[in-house]
Design a protein around this motif. Structure first.
Motif, PDB file in Angstrom:
ATOM      1  N   GLN A  52       5.852   6.021  -1.431  1.00  0.00           N
ATOM      2  CA  GLN A  52       5.349   4.714  -1.027  1.00  0.00           C
ATOM      3  C   GLN A  52       3.862   4.579  -1.358  1.00  0.00           C
ATOM      4  OE1 GLN A  52       6.950   2.050  -0.022  1.00  0.00           O
ATOM      5  NE2 GLN A  52       8.945   3.033   0.013  1.00  0.00           N
ATOM      6  N   PHE A  53       3.117   5.670  -1.239  1.00  0.00           N
ATOM      7  CA  PHE A  53       1.694   5.643  -1.590  1.00  0.00           C
ATOM      8  C   PHE A  53       1.515   5.280  -3.056  1.00  0.00           C
ATOM      9  CE2 PHE A  53      -2.044   8.024  -3.155  1.00  0.00           C
ATOM     10  CZ  PHE A  53      -3.024   7.287  -2.502  1.00  0.00           C
ATOM     11  N   ASN A  60       2.101  -2.877  -4.849  1.00  0.00           N
ATOM     12  CA  ASN A  60       3.060  -3.303  -3.840  1.00  0.00           C
ATOM     13  C   ASN A  60       2.382  -3.210  -2.470  1.00  0.00           C
ATOM     14  OD1 ASN A  60       5.184  -3.717  -2.095  1.00  0.00           O
ATOM     15  ND2 ASN A  60       6.607  -2.372  -3.190  1.00  0.00           N
ATOM     16  N   GLY A  61       1.982  -4.346  -1.931  1.00  0.00           N
ATOM     17  CA  GLY A  61       1.224  -4.369  -0.687  1.00  0.00           C
ATOM     18  C   GLY A  61       2.004  -3.875   0.516  1.00  0.00           C
ATOM     19  N   LEU A  62       3.314  -4.130   0.556  1.00  0.00           N
ATOM     20  CA  LEU A  62       4.134  -3.704   1.694  1.00  0.00           C
ATOM     21  C   LEU A  62       4.222  -2.184   1.788  1.00  0.00           C
ATOM     22  CD1 LEU A  62       5.957  -4.527   4.035  1.00  0.00           C
ATOM     23  CD2 LEU A  62       7.859  -4.640   2.427  1.00  0.00           C
ATOM     24  N   SER A  63       4.089  -1.524   0.659  1.00  0.00           N
ATOM     25  CA  SER A  63       4.210  -0.066   0.649  1.00  0.00           C
ATOM     26  C   SER A  63       3.074   0.622   1.396  1.00  0.00           C
ATOM     27  CB  SER A  63       4.274   0.454  -0.785  1.00  0.00           C
ATOM     28  OG  SER A  63       5.500   0.069  -1.378  1.00  0.00           O
ATOM     29  N   TRP A  64       1.952  -0.068   1.608  1.00  0.00           N
ATOM     30  CA  TRP A  64       0.868   0.550   2.379  1.00  0.00           C
ATOM     31  C   TRP A  64       1.328   0.871   3.795  1.00  0.00           C
ATOM     32  CZ3 TRP A  64      -2.849   2.988   0.308  1.00  0.00           C
ATOM     33  CH2 TRP A  64      -3.406   2.576  -0.892  1.00  0.00           C
ATOM     34  N   ALA A  65       2.118  -0.003   4.392  1.00  0.00           N
ATOM     35  CA  ALA A  65       2.627   0.267   5.748  1.00  0.00           C
ATOM     36  C   ALA A  65       3.547   1.480   5.740  1.00  0.00           C
ATOM     37  CB  ALA A  65       3.362  -0.953   6.285  1.00  0.00           C
ATOM     38  N   TYR A  66       4.442   1.543   4.763  1.00  0.00           N
ATOM     39  CA  TYR A  66       5.370   2.666   4.683  1.00  0.00           C
ATOM     40  C   TYR A  66       4.655   3.969   4.330  1.00  0.00           C
ATOM     41  CZ  TYR A  66       9.034  -0.817   4.836  1.00  0.00           C
ATOM     42  OH  TYR A  66       9.846  -1.842   5.214  1.00  0.00           O
TER      43      TYR A  66
END
Length: 161
Positions: A52-53, A60-66
């Motif tokens: 995800q990093f 991919n902005g959503l991947s920062w949370a993951y």
């Protein structure tokens, strides 16, 4: 339950029932499977966080949370694993009662509340001196017992239980 060996290190003594050292359960096949699952899960969640990093770095902005969520899940798994082992040691040493040794009346209760009923029964068995039984509470408990008896086998015919 620990003795010091000549080198000064703590050594676990055999439990009172004489079945061997308290840690011996950790090398049984069932527990080895749990240990293996824990190691695979920990590294798998770490890999997912790394994946995800790298996705987050590509935009991919959503991947920062993951990126932060997967390592947090790995930490939760380690905490759960350590607490499970600690609780098993405490049961084997007699510090806490074995939750698997439930009473005959608790076996007929739905899953998950047998331990709560045992704990409540232990508290009520001692009772509070000078306090009489609450009639409203008794009526409510009778109502709950009746509801439990009515739905005990409900849903079995269509495979829900």
């Amino acid at each position: 339950m620990e003795n010091a060996d000549p080198a000064g290190a703590a050594v676990a003594e055999a439990p009172a029932d004489g079945s061997g050292p308290a840690w011996r359960f950790l090398i049984r096949p069932r527990w080895l499977g749990w240990h293996l699952l824990m190691v695979v899960s920990f590294f798998g969640m770490g890999w997912l966080g790394d994946w995800q990093f790298h996705r987050a770095l590509t935009g991919n902005g959503l991947s920062w949370a993951y990126t932060f969520e997967w390592p947090l899940f790995a930490v939760f798994a380690v905490v759960f694993w350590a607490r499970t082992i600690r609780d098993e040691f405490r049961i084997r040493r007699g510090e806490i009662p074995d939750p698997r040794a439930i009473s005959a009346e608790a076996e007929n209760l739905p899953a998950g509340i047998a331990g709560a009923v045992q704990a409540a029964g232990a508290v009520q068995a001692g009772g509070v001196p000078g306090e009489e039984e609450d009639e409203e509470l008794s009526a409510y408990n009778a109502y709950l017992a009746r509801l439990n008896a009515e739905v005990r086998h409900h849903g079995r015919w269509h495979g829900l239980r």
